[in-house]
Motif scaffolding. Sequence first.
Motif, PDB file in Angstrom:
ATOM      1  N   ALA A  51       0.832  -1.205   0.000  1.00  0.00           N
ATOM      2  CA  ALA A  51       0.000   0.000   0.000  1.00  0.00           C
ATOM      3  C   ALA A  51       0.864   1.251   0.000  1.00  0.00           C
ATOM      4  N   VAL A  52       1.916   1.231   0.821  1.00  0.00           N
ATOM      5  CA  VAL A  52       2.832   2.374   0.860  1.00  0.00           C
ATOM      6  C   VAL A  52       3.515   2.560  -0.485  1.00  0.00           C
ATOM      7  N   LYS A  53       3.948   1.440  -1.080  1.00  0.00           N
ATOM      8  CA  LYS A  53       4.637   1.502  -2.372  1.00  0.00           C
ATOM      9  C   LYS A  53       3.706   2.042  -3.464  1.00  0.00           C
ATOM     10  N   ALA A  54       2.454   1.590  -3.460  1.00  0.00           N
ATOM     11  CA  ALA A  54       1.495   2.068  -4.465  1.00  0.00           C
ATOM     12  C   ALA A  54       1.269   3.573  -4.299  1.00  0.00           C
ATOM     13  N   PHE A  55       1.113   4.017  -3.056  1.00  0.00           N
ATOM     14  CA  PHE A  55       0.911   5.454  -2.812  1.00  0.00           C
ATOM     15  C   PHE A  55       2.131   6.252  -3.266  1.00  0.00           C
ATOM     16  N   GLN A  56       3.300   5.749  -2.919  1.00  0.00           N
ATOM     17  CA  GLN A  56       4.546   6.426  -3.291  1.00  0.00           C
ATOM     18  C   GLN A  56       4.691   6.498  -4.807  1.00  0.00           C
ATOM     19  N   ASP A  57       4.388   5.399  -5.497  1.00  0.00           N
ATOM     20  CA  ASP A  57       4.481   5.389  -6.956  1.00  0.00           C
ATOM     21  C   ASP A  57       3.491   6.376  -7.576  1.00  0.00           C
ATOM     22  N   GLY A  58       2.287   6.434  -7.009  1.00  0.00           N
ATOM     23  CA  GLY A  58       1.278   7.352  -7.525  1.00  0.00           C
ATOM     24  C   GLY A  58       1.704   8.797  -7.397  1.00  0.00           C
ATOM     25  N   VAL A  59       2.284   9.143  -6.245  1.00  0.00           N
ATOM     26  CA  VAL A  59       2.780  10.505  -6.037  1.00  0.00           C
ATOM     27  C   VAL A  59       3.877  10.826  -7.049  1.00  0.00           C
ATOM     28  N   GLY A  60       4.818   9.890  -7.205  1.00  0.00           N
ATOM     29  CA  GLY A  60       5.931  10.114  -8.124  1.00  0.00           C
ATOM     30  C   GLY A  60       5.484  10.238  -9.566  1.00  0.00           C
ATOM     31  N   ASN A  61       4.531   9.386  -9.979  1.00  0.00           N
ATOM     32  CA  ASN A  61       4.062   9.423 -11.365  1.00  0.00           C
ATOM     33  C   ASN A  61       3.381  10.750 -11.691  1.00  0.00           C
TER      34      ASN A  61
END
Length: 446
Positions: A51-61
């Motif tokens: 969940a943290v990784k998905a959120f982090q990826d979304g912010v970065g994208n």
Amino acid sequence: MTHDSQLLLFALLAVIALILLIARARLHPFIALVVVSLTMGIAAGMPGLAAVKAFQDGVGNVLGFIAIVVALGTMLGKIMAESGAAARIATTLIEMFGERRVHWAIMFVAFIVGIPVFFQVGFVLLVPLVFTIARRTGMSLVKIGIPLVAGLSVVHGMLPPHPAAMLAVTAYNADVGRTILYGLLVGVPTAALAGPIYASWIAPRILLTTESPLAAQLGGESTAAMPGFPISVVTVLIPVILMLLSSAGDVVLEATSATRAVLHFIGQPIVALLLALLFSFFSLGRTRHFTREQLLKFCNDCLAPTATILLVIGAGGGFNQVLVASGVGRAIAGVAIGSHASPLLLAWAIAALIRVATGSATVAMTTAAGIVAPIAASITGTSPELLVLATGAGSLVLSHVNDAGFWLIKEFFDMTVPQTLKTWTVAETIIGVAGLCFTLLLSLAL
């Protein structure tokens, strides 16, 4: 209760919780988005780290593109404001259309400028005009701003060469030229309903108590001689021109052409905005005899108000990615397919449901096109060009707290969450519903 039903329930609860935390509990939107995103991911069955990784990826994208666009576009807007170029364009539009119809002028300008550029690029290019016109005429930011975003949103969702529309054209095997023609026939009345007409009704009902910090930066008026109208317009249209040249190169030049590669490079939104900003130092800065120190100060001053905007937009992208990664979009698509509707209605419904669930018009349009294309191929008599428009209209419905565009509009116009829901969200929904209705009418004519 099935797993998909649970996902849909969790997504609904997450959206409600987000609205309550921000609007009622007065929690900062960035914090609320982080908390709700991680909670939603874990509740949907994702491991905590995933969940943290998905959120982090979304912010970065999201920020990988938008942060640079907002920064360069805001700097360009500041130079236009300080030099008087924004005031010159605003004054000319007011003289041409009159104060009573200037919101119509903004819609048509946005519609034209938005055809070759991304929504975010067109917004940061033109929003200084909104601030300047609002200050000069005393009109509400809402009455001028909603026509701006309506014009940009329609072309972003329905017309090639925007990426999602182009992907839908490919998926449905549609003709690009006819798609653009039909898109103009459907898009202009749709933008008019959601833009000037709705804005004129809602503006008196939305009271903005404070001036947006960015309005103070980008809406300033020059007391000295303003630059000419032609050079002011050329400066702001440089990104549009470069992107149009890039699109034209794809049509008339060979894939291996060196000229085409150069046009692709300078037609990238980030490069095009950078070149326009550098040109503005010469074209507008020279008119006012700005020093290097002054130009540096302008660029520094206008960036401060964008920090919160970018954080909130990034967090919105993170929330979006958590919803996608948790399988909410797939669950929505399954429900829509089971309805056995006509291809046009099915394309619209799937795109709309995915849009509401994930917040991304691009994800909604590309996913829906991929789902509906094989279904539509087995049913004769449906225009692939109209399928593109129906899918695009559905992908714009009901933008809310999981959409980065929602936070972009909210923060630039300094509105509350309820005010943004009443203006931007309703305007987007009008676009989605009216776009479908006009597409269905056009299907009867064809």
